[in-house]
Design a protein around this motif. Structure first.
Motif, short mmCIF file in Angstrom:
data_model
loop_
_atom_site.label_atom_id
_atom_site.label_comp_id
_atom_site.label_asym_id
_atom_site.label_seq_id
_atom_site.Cartn_x
_atom_site.Cartn_y
_atom_site.Cartn_z
N THR A 118 0.96 -1.14 0.03
CA THR A 118 -0.10 -0.07 0.01
C THR A 118 0.84 1.30 0.20
O THR A 118 1.67 1.54 1.04
CB THR A 118 -0.81 0.05 1.16
OG1 THR A 118 -1.57 -1.14 1.39
CG2 THR A 118 -2.13 1.28 1.20
N PRO A 119 0.54 2.25 -0.74
CA PRO A 119 1.25 3.45 -0.75
C PRO A 119 1.09 4.29 0.37
O PRO A 119 0.31 4.24 1.07
CB PRO A 119 0.95 4.19 -2.12
CG PRO A 119 -0.19 3.58 -2.75
CD PRO A 119 -0.56 2.16 -1.97
N THR A 120 2.40 4.94 0.68
CA THR A 120 2.27 5.73 1.84
C THR A 120 1.43 7.09 1.66
O THR A 120 1.16 7.38 0.27
CB THR A 120 3.56 6.16 2.41
OG1 THR A 120 3.98 6.95 1.43
CG2 THR A 120 4.19 4.84 2.66
N VAL A 121 1.13 7.85 2.69
CA VAL A 121 0.43 9.05 2.32
C VAL A 121 1.17 10.18 1.43
O VAL A 121 0.81 10.44 0.44
CB VAL A 121 0.05 9.59 3.70
CG1 VAL A 121 -0.42 11.18 3.60
CG2 VAL A 121 -1.00 8.89 4.16
N ASP A 122 2.73 10.00 1.84
CA ASP A 122 3.51 10.73 0.90
C ASP A 122 3.58 10.32 -0.53
O ASP A 122 3.65 11.16 -1.42
CB ASP A 122 4.62 10.79 1.38
CG ASP A 122 4.93 11.50 2.79
OD1 ASP A 122 4.12 12.45 2.97
OD2 ASP A 122 6.02 11.35 3.66
N GLN A 123 3.44 8.87 -0.63
CA GLN A 123 3.64 8.49 -2.13
C GLN A 123 2.26 8.65 -2.92
O GLN A 123 2.21 9.20 -4.03
CB GLN A 123 3.80 7.01 -2.19
CG GLN A 123 5.07 6.73 -1.78
CD GLN A 123 5.35 5.26 -1.38
OE1 GLN A 123 4.41 4.55 -0.93
NE2 GLN A 123 6.65 4.73 -1.92
N GLU A 182 2.11 12.52 -3.74
CA GLU A 182 2.94 12.69 -5.01
C GLU A 182 2.64 12.12 -6.31
O GLU A 182 2.49 13.16 -7.31
CB GLU A 182 4.49 11.94 -4.98
CG GLU A 182 5.30 11.96 -5.93
CD GLU A 182 5.87 13.17 -6.16
OE1 GLU A 182 6.71 13.51 -6.88
OE2 GLU A 182 5.96 14.34 -5.00
N MET A 183 1.69 11.20 -6.39
CA MET A 183 1.05 10.82 -7.51
C MET A 183 0.04 11.75 -7.83
O MET A 183 -0.21 11.90 -9.09
CB MET A 183 0.38 9.41 -7.22
CG MET A 183 1.36 8.06 -6.95
SD MET A 183 2.64 8.05 -8.71
CE MET A 183 1.72 7.50 -9.72
N TYR A 194 5.99 4.79 -14.40
CA TYR A 194 6.72 5.81 -13.38
C TYR A 194 7.23 5.02 -12.27
O TYR A 194 8.29 5.21 -11.76
CB TYR A 194 5.52 6.63 -12.90
CG TYR A 194 6.36 7.80 -11.79
CD1 TYR A 194 7.04 8.84 -12.10
CD2 TYR A 194 5.87 7.53 -10.61
CE1 TYR A 194 7.60 9.63 -11.22
CE2 TYR A 194 6.40 8.44 -9.46
CZ TYR A 194 7.16 9.42 -9.89
OH TYR A 194 7.88 10.31 -9.03
N ASN A 195 6.52 4.08 -11.61
CA ASN A 195 6.81 3.30 -10.27
C ASN A 195 7.87 2.43 -10.81
O ASN A 195 8.75 2.09 -9.74
CB ASN A 195 5.63 2.64 -9.79
CG ASN A 195 4.76 3.46 -9.01
OD1 ASN A 195 5.21 4.40 -8.47
ND2 ASN A 195 3.44 3.28 -9.04
N ARG A 196 8.28 2.13 -11.68
CA ARG A 196 9.52 1.28 -12.19
C ARG A 196 10.75 1.95 -12.21
O ARG A 196 11.81 1.36 -12.42
CB ARG A 196 9.19 0.56 -13.29
CG ARG A 196 8.22 -0.66 -13.40
CD ARG A 196 7.99 -1.49 -14.51
NE ARG A 196 7.93 -0.71 -15.92
CZ ARG A 196 6.89 -0.69 -16.58
NH1 ARG A 196 5.94 -1.45 -16.18
NH2 ARG A 196 7.00 -0.23 -17.82
N MET A 197 10.73 3.35 -12.37
CA MET A 197 11.90 3.93 -12.37
C MET A 197 12.71 4.31 -11.26
O MET A 197 12.03 4.22 -10.13
CB MET A 197 11.23 5.54 -12.77
CG MET A 197 10.79 5.56 -14.25
SD MET A 197 10.03 7.19 -14.75
CE MET A 197 11.77 7.60 -15.26
N SER A 198 13.82 4.63 -11.28
CA SER A 198 14.60 4.99 -10.26
C SER A 198 14.51 6.36 -9.47
O SER A 198 13.54 6.94 -10.33
CB SER A 198 16.07 4.81 -10.68
OG SER A 198 16.59 5.90 -11.51
N GLY A 199 14.89 6.72 -8.50
CA GLY A 199 14.77 7.96 -7.97
C GLY A 199 15.04 8.91 -8.77
O GLY A 199 14.38 9.94 -8.81
N LYS A 200 16.34 8.64 -9.59
CA LYS A 200 16.90 9.93 -10.34
C LYS A 200 15.87 9.67 -11.60
O LYS A 200 15.74 10.80 -12.01
CB LYS A 200 18.11 9.18 -10.87
CG LYS A 200 19.10 10.34 -11.27
CD LYS A 200 20.62 9.59 -11.77
CE LYS A 200 21.67 10.69 -11.85
NZ LYS A 200 23.07 10.26 -12.02
#
Length: 87
Positions: A2-7, A10-11, A37-43
């Protein structure tokens, strides 16, 4: 997981930024946000966020191969968006 509130926030923010003045961009960017998007690195996620700061016509030109971003991270992001979008 489950995504966090911050995630989730962000979405929502990114989804809003994907809404553009050109329907073609809306469709490509939101499709990428949902599928790639979710498969991408932080960069990579940071590069996508930066890409959304450009004007619609610039992004459109990149995605339709009429121009190429000078920044290598943006070039890779454009490539991934095209890949998910099937173009």
């Amino acid at each position: 997981m489950t995504p966090t509130v911050d995630q989730a926030e962000e979405m929502r923010r990114l989804r809003w930024q994907c809404r553009r003045g050109m329907l073609e961009l809306d469709l490509l960017l939101i499709q990428f946000l949902e599928k790639g998007y979710n498969r991408m690195s932080g960069k990579g996620k940071s590069a996508f966020s930066r890409l959304l700061g450009y004007q619609d016509q610039v992004i459109y030109d990149w995605l339709t191969r009429q121009a190429v971003p000078a920044d290598p991270e943006l070039r890779e992001t454009v490539r991934k968006i095209r890949e998910v979008g099937g173009s």
